[in-house]
Scaffold this active site. Sequence first.
Site, PDB file in Angstrom:
ATOM      1  N   THR A  16       0.819  -1.225   0.000  1.00 50.61           N
ATOM      2  CA  THR A  16       0.000   0.000   0.000  1.00 50.61           C
ATOM      3  C   THR A  16       0.847   1.267   0.000  1.00 50.61           C
ATOM      4  O   THR A  16       0.338   2.354  -0.321  1.00 50.61           O
ATOM      5  CB  THR A  16      -0.928   0.047   1.232  1.00 50.61           C
ATOM      6  OG1 THR A  16      -0.132   0.104   2.429  1.00 50.61           O
ATOM      7  CG2 THR A  16      -1.827  -1.177   1.275  1.00 50.61           C
ATOM      8  N   CYS A  73       2.495   3.108   9.468  1.00 53.92           N
ATOM      9  CA  CYS A  73       1.567   3.265  10.597  1.00 53.92           C
ATOM     10  C   CYS A  73       2.307   3.125  11.921  1.00 53.92           C
ATOM     11  O   CYS A  73       3.447   2.663  11.984  1.00 53.92           O
ATOM     12  CB  CYS A  73       0.485   2.173  10.556  1.00 53.92           C
ATOM     13  SG  CYS A  73      -0.412   2.049   9.002  1.00 53.92           S
ATOM     14  N   CYS A 133      -2.257   0.936  15.187  1.00 58.00           N
ATOM     15  CA  CYS A 133      -3.210   1.302  14.126  1.00 58.00           C
ATOM     16  C   CYS A 133      -4.340   0.268  14.033  1.00 58.00           C
ATOM     17  O   CYS A 133      -4.086  -0.944  14.018  1.00 58.00           O
ATOM     18  CB  CYS A 133      -2.500   1.391  12.779  1.00 58.00           C
ATOM     19  SG  CYS A 133      -3.598   1.913  11.433  1.00 58.00           S
ATOM     20  N   ARG A 160      -6.524  -3.256   9.224  1.00 62.38           N
ATOM     21  CA  ARG A 160      -6.256  -4.693   9.134  1.00 62.38           C
ATOM     22  C   ARG A 160      -4.757  -4.950   9.083  1.00 62.38           C
ATOM     23  O   ARG A 160      -4.018  -4.216   8.415  1.00 62.38           O
ATOM     24  CB  ARG A 160      -6.931  -5.270   7.885  1.00 62.38           C
ATOM     25  CG  ARG A 160      -6.916  -6.790   7.850  1.00 62.38           C
ATOM     26  CD  ARG A 160      -7.795  -7.309   6.751  1.00 62.38           C
ATOM     27  NE  ARG A 160      -7.253  -6.991   5.422  1.00 62.38           N
ATOM     28  CZ  ARG A 160      -7.804  -7.399   4.291  1.00 62.38           C
ATOM     29  NH1 ARG A 160      -8.933  -8.101   4.328  1.00 62.38           N
ATOM     30  NH2 ARG A 160      -7.260  -7.079   3.140  1.00 62.38           N
ATOM     31  N   ARG A 162       4.088   6.784   2.865  1.00 60.51           N
ATOM     32  CA  ARG A 162       3.322   7.969   3.263  1.00 60.51           C
ATOM     33  C   ARG A 162       2.544   7.650   4.547  1.00 60.51           C
ATOM     34  O   ARG A 162       2.202   6.488   4.810  1.00 60.51           O
ATOM     35  CB  ARG A 162       2.372   8.405   2.160  1.00 60.51           C
ATOM     36  CG  ARG A 162       1.271   7.419   1.824  1.00 60.51           C
ATOM     37  CD  ARG A 162       0.405   7.892   0.665  1.00 60.51           C
ATOM     38  NE  ARG A 162      -0.714   6.995   0.417  1.00 60.51           N
ATOM     39  CZ  ARG A 162      -0.647   5.861  -0.250  1.00 60.51           C
ATOM     40  NH1 ARG A 162       0.520   5.470  -0.769  1.00 60.51           N
ATOM     41  NH2 ARG A 162      -1.724   5.106  -0.413  1.00 60.51           N
ATOM     42  N   CYS A 201      -0.179   7.068   7.354  1.00 64.96           N
ATOM     43  CA  CYS A 201      -1.538   6.532   7.412  1.00 64.96           C
ATOM     44  C   CYS A 201      -2.504   7.640   7.854  1.00 64.96           C
ATOM     45  O   CYS A 201      -2.235   8.364   8.823  1.00 64.96           O
ATOM     46  CB  CYS A 201      -1.593   5.373   8.407  1.00 64.96           C
ATOM     47  SG  CYS A 201      -3.255   4.737   8.723  1.00 64.96           S
ATOM     48  N   CYS A 212      -4.303   6.265  11.639  1.00 67.05           N
ATOM     49  CA  CYS A 212      -3.630   6.360  12.943  1.00 67.05           C
ATOM     50  C   CYS A 212      -2.732   7.583  13.062  1.00 67.05           C
ATOM     51  O   CYS A 212      -2.199   7.870  14.132  1.00 67.05           O
ATOM     52  CB  CYS A 212      -2.833   5.092  13.230  1.00 67.05           C
ATOM     53  SG  CYS A 212      -1.380   4.860  12.154  1.00 67.05           S
TER      54      CYS A 212
END
Length: 354
Positions: A23, A27, A31, A34, A56, A58, A61
């Site tokens: 992705t 995080c 967080c 999932r 980048r 999240c 969170c």
Amino acid sequence: MWSALQRRDSKFDGRFYFGVVTTGVYCRPSCPARRPRRENTRFLASTWEAEREGFRACLRCRPTETVTDHRVAVVRQMCDHIQIHCEGGKPLSLGALARRSGYSVTHLNRMFRELLGVTPRQFVEACRMDLLKRHLRATDSVTGAIYAAGYASSSRVYEKADRRLGMTPRTYGVGGEGTVIGFVDFETDFGRLMVGATDRGICFVQFGDSAASLLVALKREYPNARLEPGGEGVPQLARWAESVAGTLRGSRPHADLPLDLRTTAFRYRVYRYLTSIPRGEVRSYADVAAAIGRPKATRAVATACASNTIAVLIPCHRVIRASGDLAGYRWGTERKRKLLAAEKAFGALARSAD
């Protein structure tokens, strides 16, 4: 780190971060999103390292925010949501609150307990009881006050009233007449202190020059109550008073004590926020006003602080002017200076011990 990530362990927030290759997002360990596959996970020491590697932040969170700020923001949003729905008399389930926050029930409970000292369910009860108190003071009808506060039946209120009001709704509505308030006073490093309580919670913590002047202040605050020195009818008083003394000594920085407050909804929001200010830190009156969603209510915040009858446990001494000036303090500016200096020292000792 993988184990902490799987548990969503908030104790590791700020100590490391994780990036998800598939992705491109990084995080904090807690967080609520999932969990990624292990082979797609990269562990990172800092936000700077994460962004250097092309990840980048999240949006759920918010790892670039400080840990405390993020948790406080989540809890504050949930508290505001609870207050709005309490006033509308709508049911509030713990599961629905957790889903709205984006965290599990267990995690949301933990954040509330760590920052406010109560669970979300206890906060809902407190808000609803606060509404009941206001309606009882404003009307002669106990039944009308009960339903206006959002309770489904009067029996539910009387189940909780003895624990939360320290008296029945009818007794509370006539000013607490007949209620027993036990009190003790003792010397501290900050001067004479008196602690008063019903058998359901602390209702009075104040500094003074003498035991006599403190007793006058207690009588002024609760003119219809029966005051009992030593608190024979309030068996928890000695333990609660020792916890207050421990807080002043720095041995109990987060005393989780029940409070029996009579106040307005606005002041309750101010006091609730004050208890979230970390020991040794300060906020301006404008900061507090903005934090409770009333940025233009700086003067009202100052009035709420000046009206506080529970010193230390509701730490209004942590609020100063935006200029850095200490401003006033109900129990003296010099005492405020000493309290802040002591808390700063206690905090430094705790960090060095950690």
